[in-house]
Design an enzyme around this catalytic site. Sequence first.
Site, PDB file in Angstrom:
ATOM      1  N   ASP A 201     -23.914  34.872 -14.955  1.00  0.00           N
ATOM      2  CA  ASP A 201     -23.506  36.097 -13.907  1.00  0.00           C
ATOM      3  C   ASP A 201     -23.258  35.638 -12.633  1.00  0.00           C
ATOM      4  O   ASP A 201     -24.446  35.211 -12.187  1.00  0.00           O
ATOM      5  CB  ASP A 201     -24.335  37.353 -14.410  1.00  0.00           C
ATOM      6  CG  ASP A 201     -23.968  38.568 -13.815  1.00  0.00           C
ATOM      7  OD1 ASP A 201     -23.267  38.369 -12.775  1.00  0.00           O
ATOM      8  OD2 ASP A 201     -24.596  39.568 -14.142  1.00  0.00           O
TER       9      ASP A 201
ATOM     10  N   ASP B 124     -16.396  37.612 -13.201  1.00  0.00           N
ATOM     11  CA  ASP B 124     -17.712  37.031 -12.567  1.00  0.00           C
ATOM     12  C   ASP B 124     -18.737  36.778 -13.560  1.00  0.00           C
ATOM     13  O   ASP B 124     -19.965  36.365 -13.354  1.00  0.00           O
ATOM     14  CB  ASP B 124     -18.123  37.737 -11.328  1.00  0.00           C
ATOM     15  CG  ASP B 124     -18.809  39.122 -11.765  1.00  0.00           C
ATOM     16  OD1 ASP B 124     -18.509  39.737 -12.904  1.00  0.00           O
ATOM     17  OD2 ASP B 124     -19.898  39.362 -11.286  1.00  0.00           O
ATOM     18  N   GLU B 125     -18.603  36.981 -14.999  1.00  0.00           N
ATOM     19  CA  GLU B 125     -19.658  37.049 -16.078  1.00  0.00           C
ATOM     20  C   GLU B 125     -18.842  36.577 -17.310  1.00  0.00           C
ATOM     21  O   GLU B 125     -17.746  36.558 -17.480  1.00  0.00           O
ATOM     22  CB  GLU B 125     -20.644  38.189 -15.977  1.00  0.00           C
ATOM     23  CG  GLU B 125     -19.815  39.192 -16.399  1.00  0.00           C
ATOM     24  CD  GLU B 125     -20.761  40.731 -16.282  1.00  0.00           C
ATOM     25  OE1 GLU B 125     -21.609  40.807 -17.420  1.00  0.00           O
ATOM     26  OE2 GLU B 125     -20.929  41.253 -15.292  1.00  0.00           O
TER      27      GLU B 125
END
Length: 619
Positions: A84, A174-175
Amino acid sequence: MKAGLAKDQTEINKIIAEASKGSKFYENEKRKDKELTERIAKILKVRDDILREADIAKAEHSADALLTKMEEQRDLTQIIVHVDMDAFYASVELLDDPSLAGKPFAVGHGVVSTASYAARKFGVRSGMAEFVAKKLCPELIVISTHFVRYMELSKQIMDIFRRYDPTMCAAGCDEGYLNITKYCEEHLLTADDCVQEMRETVHRETKLTVSAGIAPNKMLAKICSDRNKPNGQFALEFSPAAVKAFMHDLSIRKIPGVGRVNERLLESIGIKTCGDIYTHRATLALMDRYFGLHFLLQTYLGIASNVVEPGQREERKSIGSERTFHTLSTKEDILRKLEEVAADLSEDMERTGWTGKTVTLKYKLDTYQVFTRAKSFDRWISTKKDDLFATGKELLLPELPLRLRLIGLRVTKLKDLRAEADKPGSIKRFFESAGSSPRKKRRLDEEGQKERDDNDEPRLTQDGYEDAMPGFYEHEDAEREELERGGLAETDDNGDTAPTSKLSSTAGPSRAKAPPPLEPFASSSHSVSPQKQGNVKVHSTLAPTPPPEEREPAAEEHICPICARKLATDNAGLNAHVDYCLSRSAIREAQQAGGNAPAVLKPLVLGASTGAKRKRRKG
DNA sequence: GCGGATCAC
DNA sequence: TATGGTGATCCGC
């Protein structure tokens, strides 16, 4: 109080409440809160009735039997990692403008997408209205988003992750989830060292920091990745006892799938932590329908899916487009918006190669109440703008007059028109052969690479600005729990801890709920010529509507290489438009990747007969 | 199949 | 003054 908070939490809550008070948004939140409170009261009544006659011991036994069975299925053999990025958008902005270091700033406008850590200290959070954020932090620097840049880095980062697990599953830009079991074996690495190395690699190659959680399944890994954020990692011991101990004191709100509403529902029967699930297992067993026993028992045990695979195109279930605008009430204005949405959706469907059988209209009143109206066909629908528009009108017109702030169209029951990719004449070909300006060329190259995934193509929007409030907010890391517990927390929206009783007691008479309270202004202008189809003017329908800042003196005309639309704009305008087109594509791609592979088990249902209040409204 | 709700990102 | 967009899923009807 939370360490690191520059303001006291109650002070923050006060400011938020003050700023929100009286707004329609806030009134709507209060309304929802009141409804939830009533819903809870009903559930509690049901519970009391059930418990009065039930054989508690027997119910506990059946829950225990289930637990035993689940425990036997526990799988600790796979090493799952959730990675993350820390405050992703904000970190990227910081990267590109080092002078922001240490300053409170937020990305996004209108609504905060991501807040810098310095801004978070003032209580600024993603999802927060910008004007509220500014009240919390008057010096707040607000930066507009640069999606193309985020996606560029996102791709880079995901590529790094894939070195460790080629089938990793991106969850947003983003993760992501990885299964590093094999990698660790082959490289004789411990999971900790492997993840450490991976995070260092990301930092070395992008100068961005990432946090990670290591655990035997996706749910646990996700929770763990939050534990040492930012720029940290946390590994859970791979033993049943350690996992159960980890779960025991964990707030149920930390469980993916348990949002504010479910948190309150569970809390109402005494469940605040995962450990409480066991305490109340009899109630849960007896009220399975309301709370979803299976999911909660699994959660209590810390058992969840450990399957990591990339999202597949064919898994897509719907495609849609919607937009918010300042309140409109005339038929003409509303239809114009509907037409824009239809154009957007049409373009999107044609470019990405989908059709479907059901069209759903969504609209939001100026009171923030949301409604949907759907129509199904027994054939694959036309993806032409005018046809989508026509169906939309069919659904919307009977609802008028209304005062609207949002209109959306969505198509479901999809069919993939691109079973075999790379047909001649496809956008892809056009795409690859297009391009002229240097800037454009560069973008195209990037996009070309993405193509191998047979993924979505870029998408057009109405103007060339990035400011159209794109995709999504970075999920909030850390601290949120604290905030939401505070009182009139977060957006103050009732949510979690907000003294429900207080909110509802002050609330006025419950507004009419079922049908949209239509009573606005007589839609005076019925005059109208439903410029239904005569209006095929490329101008009003296909061409982007003039952006806020008129750039009419556009003697020039360009064709966007992405969406193929004719643009009456100069070079700068074209570039902005291309940027926007690309960003939409990238966002969608990222979201799709994530959306397709639920991180957790099944969503928790905590259904609750909202019961009688449902009623078909007029016509 | 439809409409409302909830959730994630 | 003012509070997003896309997609998924579940429930009750």
